[in-house]
Design an enzyme around this catalytic site. Structure first.
Site, PDB file in Angstrom:
ATOM      1  N   GLU A 285      -0.937   0.205   6.822  1.00  0.00           N
ATOM      2  CA  GLU A 285      -1.178   0.634   5.442  1.00  0.00           C
ATOM      3  C   GLU A 285      -2.234   1.725   5.312  1.00  0.00           C
ATOM      4  O   GLU A 285      -2.806   1.894   4.236  1.00  0.00           O
ATOM      5  CB  GLU A 285      -1.462  -0.556   4.508  1.00  0.00           C
ATOM      6  CG  GLU A 285      -2.294  -1.681   5.039  1.00  0.00           C
ATOM      7  CD  GLU A 285      -2.357  -2.878   4.076  1.00  0.00           C
ATOM      8  OE1 GLU A 285      -1.793  -2.850   2.979  1.00  0.00           O
ATOM      9  OE2 GLU A 285      -3.022  -3.851   4.445  1.00  0.00           O
TER      10      GLU A 285
ATOM     11  N   HIS B 253      -5.108 -10.824  -1.857  1.00  0.00           N
ATOM     12  CA  HIS B 253      -5.232 -10.371  -3.245  1.00  0.00           C
ATOM     13  C   HIS B 253      -4.884 -11.456  -4.259  1.00  0.00           C
ATOM     14  O   HIS B 253      -5.055 -11.241  -5.463  1.00  0.00           O
ATOM     15  CB  HIS B 253      -4.373  -9.128  -3.479  1.00  0.00           C
ATOM     16  CG  HIS B 253      -4.886  -7.918  -2.763  1.00  0.00           C
ATOM     17  ND1 HIS B 253      -6.127  -7.391  -2.984  1.00  0.00           N
ATOM     18  CD2 HIS B 253      -4.336  -7.143  -1.797  1.00  0.00           C
ATOM     19  CE1 HIS B 253      -6.323  -6.329  -2.204  1.00  0.00           C
ATOM     20  NE2 HIS B 253      -5.240  -6.166  -1.461  1.00  0.00           N
TER      21      HIS B 253
ATOM     22  N   ARG C  12      -0.911 -14.528   4.266  1.00  0.00           N
ATOM     23  CA  ARG C  12      -1.667 -13.283   4.422  1.00  0.00           C
ATOM     24  C   ARG C  12      -3.138 -13.641   4.237  1.00  0.00           C
ATOM     25  O   ARG C  12      -3.569 -14.006   3.142  1.00  0.00           O
ATOM     26  CB  ARG C  12      -1.259 -12.223   3.398  1.00  0.00           C
ATOM     27  CG  ARG C  12      -2.170 -10.995   3.530  1.00  0.00           C
ATOM     28  CD  ARG C  12      -1.587  -9.753   2.925  1.00  0.00           C
ATOM     29  NE  ARG C  12      -1.724  -9.673   1.484  1.00  0.00           N
ATOM     30  CZ  ARG C  12      -1.538  -8.532   0.793  1.00  0.00           C
ATOM     31  NH1 ARG C  12      -1.205  -7.403   1.427  1.00  0.00           N
ATOM     32  NH2 ARG C  12      -1.658  -8.524  -0.515  1.00  0.00           N
TER      33      ARG C  12
HETATM   34  C1  3PY Z   1       0.277  -2.877  -0.192  1.00  0.00           C
HETATM   35  O1  3PY Z   1       1.278  -2.398  -0.748  1.00  0.00           O
HETATM   36  O2  3PY Z   1      -0.695  -2.225   0.180  1.00  0.00           O
HETATM   37  C2  3PY Z   1       0.214  -4.314   0.023  1.00  0.00           C
HETATM   38  O3  3PY Z   1      -0.658  -4.775   0.701  1.00  0.00           O
HETATM   39  C3  3PY Z   1       1.205  -5.185  -0.688  1.00  0.00           C
HETATM   40  O4  3PY Z   1       0.562  -6.278  -1.268  1.00  0.00           O
HETATM   41 MG    MG Z   2      -2.289  -3.561   1.013  1.00  0.00          MG
END
Ligand code: 3PY
Ligand code: MG
Length: 255
Positions: A150, A46, A71
């Protein structure tokens, strides 16, 4: 800063705290590396950091005696190998949702017999002061590989992901986890579903002898996350360091 590897520090149950950079530049990466945290993460997912930027940032971080963590962009397993080749010590890989994703990550990041990483660590050997043979023998231990958890799917597959040999730890992305669990309604670490999931991730990691990390957007959460078992955590990003630093300086100036 310490001479321990990321893995040695975490295995000793010490916190590993790092800054999170989204802006390119070896100059600033070196400054962060010398500022007293344990490492510096370069966010190519990002942030606005390209391949050559990443290489010069890794070089500056290593020169300052710190640890570089990268990352990579989403689904870019080739960049995982390239980051390690450049001298990165750690990888935090986004959206690892299944054991199959975790196996792809290991394949790109660990040399045989664990994975299928291909030789090309010309900068890495130099940065770490190791011969080719020494690097080959030690890289699987030096490079600490985190699978980002995530999504709801990753939570469902947590045990299988943690069980993959070569995955050293799991790292929660709370914003995306919240988006996934609320079906797009919220990106909030304080969402109840996320809060309930966090101890499950830390516990699964511990059960499998893996490390646990989490993205932190409010430093007041560090202690709470540490109590849950998370040890590998950023303490805010370059953008917030600048904003907080400038506003603290401004309010201290009385003219
Ligand atoms: C998230 O919180 O999804 C992340 O990838 C942090 O950058
Ligand atoms: Mg993320």
């Amino acid at each position: 800063m310490t001479n321990k590897t990321i893995r040695q520090q975490l295995a000793a149950d010490e916190a590993f705290l790092f800054s999170w950079l989204m802006m390119p530049g070896g100059f600033q990466a070196g400054a962060y590396a010398g500022a007293g945290l344990d490492g510096v993460l370069i966010d190519m997912q990002h942030g606005i950091i390209g391949f050559r930027d990443m290489v010069s940032m890794v070089e500056a971080i290593n020169k300052a005696g710190s640890k570089a963590i990268v990352r990579p962009p989403l689904d870019d397993f080739a960049m995982v190998s390239r980051a390690l080749d450049s001298g990165a010590s750690g990888i935090v890989c986004p959206m690892i949702n299944s054991a199959g994703d975790a196996e792809k990550l290991v394949s790109a990041s660990k040399f045989p017999p664990v994975g299928e990483r291909s030789w090309g660590a010309y900068l890495g050997t130099e940065a770490m002061g190791l011969s080719k043979e020494e690097y080959l023998g030690r890289s699987n231990d030096i490079s600490t590989i985190f699978a980002m958890i995530e999504t709801g799917r990753a939570l469902d597959n947590l045990d299988e992901i943690c069980a993959v040999d070569g995955i050293d730890g799991v790292f929660v992305g709370p914003n995306d986890l919240s988006i996934s669990l609320t079906k797009g309604k919220e990106a909030d670490v304080n969402n109840r579903l996320v809060q309930e999931a966090l101890p499950l991730v830390a516990d699964a990691a511990a059960r499998h002898g893996k490390f646990a990390g989490i993205f932190v957007s409010d430093n007041d959460d560090l202690g709470k996350f540490a109590k849950m078992g998370f040890r590998f955590m950023p303490v805010l990003s370059d953008a917030s360091f600048i904003t907080d630093g400038v506003s603290a300086i401004r309010s201290a100036i009385k003219i």
